[in-house]
Design a protein around this motif. Sequence first.
Motif: not given
Ligand code: HEM
Lengths: 202, 251
Positions: B140, A67, A35, A145, A39
């Motif tokens: 992104e 994913f 993540g 999600l 970011h």
């Molecule tokens: C089913 C669970 C999850 C899904 C479907 C998911 C989906 C996504 C997606 C689509 C993005 C890209 C969108 C973006 O860049 O803003 C993203 C970014 C991210 N995810 Fe997840 N995520 C899940 C769980 C988690 C968990 C458990 C964590 C951390 C404990 C996490 C941490 C992050 C972080 C740090 C980003 C970057 C956000 C940013 O752009 O600043 N995600 N996630």
Amino acid sequence: MSLLPSRPAAAIHPLAVRVSHWINAAATIVMIMSGLQIHNAHPILPAPVPDAMTIGGWLGGAIRWHFAAMWVLALNGAFYLVHGLSTGRLRRKLLPLSPALVLRDLRRALSGRLGHADLSLYNGVQRFLYAGVIGVSAVAVLSGLAIWKPVQLGAVTALMGDFDNARLVHFAAMAAIVMFLAIHVSMSLIVPRSLKAMISGR
Amino acid sequence: MTDNETSYVLKLAAGRLAPPTRRLFLRRALGLGSLAMLAGCDVTDGATAERALDAMSDFNDRVQAWLFDPHRLAREYPAAMIARPFPFNAFYARGASPTVDPGGFTLELTGRIGNKTPWTLEQLHALPRETQITRHICIEGWSAIGKWSGVRFSHFLGRVGADPRARYVTLRCEDNYVTSIDMATALHPQTQLTFWFDDQLLPRDYGFPMKLRVPTKLGFKNPKHVVSIEVGNDYSGGYWETYGYNWFSGL
Ligand code: HEM
Ligand code: HEM
């Protein structure tokens, strides 16, 4: 009648909990590190996160990790919750929980008067942290999600206040989990017996 | 069985295995296999991990195709929310977008299409026009609301006699960008062959002479400067897809 020649004393944490705890720990760390790499592709914070805290190498690689590990995280989390709720274990371990209890035990902990004699009983601070991180992890999955499928799961995205807000919620949930981890890992190193119990059961 | 019995049986079973397998078994049983995976860079950088991630990406393609509801619409926004200026993004820097001569231009059609006669821009502009104000979401993480006008892609595909049972529609672009989408998404009511952006002729930076606007997919599945459309059953991937972006990338 028991299948076994002799029955050892009850484990502090049942095997199912230990296995799912460590699977969750690994999956959560992969989610955080991938993540943070996602970011970095377009930070909503002023500064990028150092590469050492990321996984995947670049945006495309990180998304592949994110994913893939999400399935491990979600399925394992569902197993942990179904197990904990159906056996009544979660209720027994985490309840009752009240602000008064949390504050009392926090004060005791800070003045070094909180004992850890019985590892099978969680004090107020532990209950608060564990119940909290379970809730926040659910928020991370839901907001994940919401930003993964803002059309097909548009209702979840709307619940989070549309796409941009859901992204902020997702980031905030991650930050909360990182803060939990800092406290949680320090505590398990301060009380190594608890770490041993989470690995071997006793 | 109680949990104690379970752990006892696991240990018994492990005892009957040869030592290397046994170590592996015990590590897995403790859930530490996945932790070791994290610690060992050899695994995360290695071919094994890449293959596993490929398999997960293919699995995610199938899940997303299953999740895709052909009738579910992307949210439309009020005009006041349109982002101006709209962000520029491509696999090259701003200013390097291709220049297409509108007079000599024709759109090429290939594959499982009944009438493959190329289309001039004038003919394309005369097709029934629809307008959408939707959110463009980039892989992104940024997103921006924009206004796109053009012909519903399913209408165009119907007009040229494209085979709706074919699996893929591949779009090739003047800047050598390529991407492909599933037929279900191609026929979605909001998938649009776009000639106008924010009530103006599609500017060069945003994809002149035409782009495919797909509000149910990530931005990189919305190709700009489209010059050829192919309908077929062979997977053709795409530019970013070869670097590892998930092919379906639905929203
Ligand atoms: C089913 C669970 C999850 C899904 C479907 C998911 C989906 C996504 C997606 C689509 C993005 C890209 C969108 C973006 O860049 O803003 C993203 C970014 C991210 N995810 Fe997840 N995520 C899940 C769980 C988690 C968990 C458990 C964590 C951390 C404990 C996490 C941490 C992050 C972080 C740090 C980003 C970057 C956000 C940013 O752009 O600043 N995600 N996630
Ligand atoms: C890799 C770092 C981790 C270590 C060393 C660790 C260690 C431990 C230890 C020693 C315990 C038992 C502590 C006690 O008796 O109070 C425990 C329990 C727990 N940990 Fe972790 N943990 C880690 C990661 C995580 C993560 C990432 C989460 C959640 C996001 C988490 C959530 C929990 C929960 C909810 C419990 C209570 C489990 C129950 O009794 O059902 N841990 N952890």
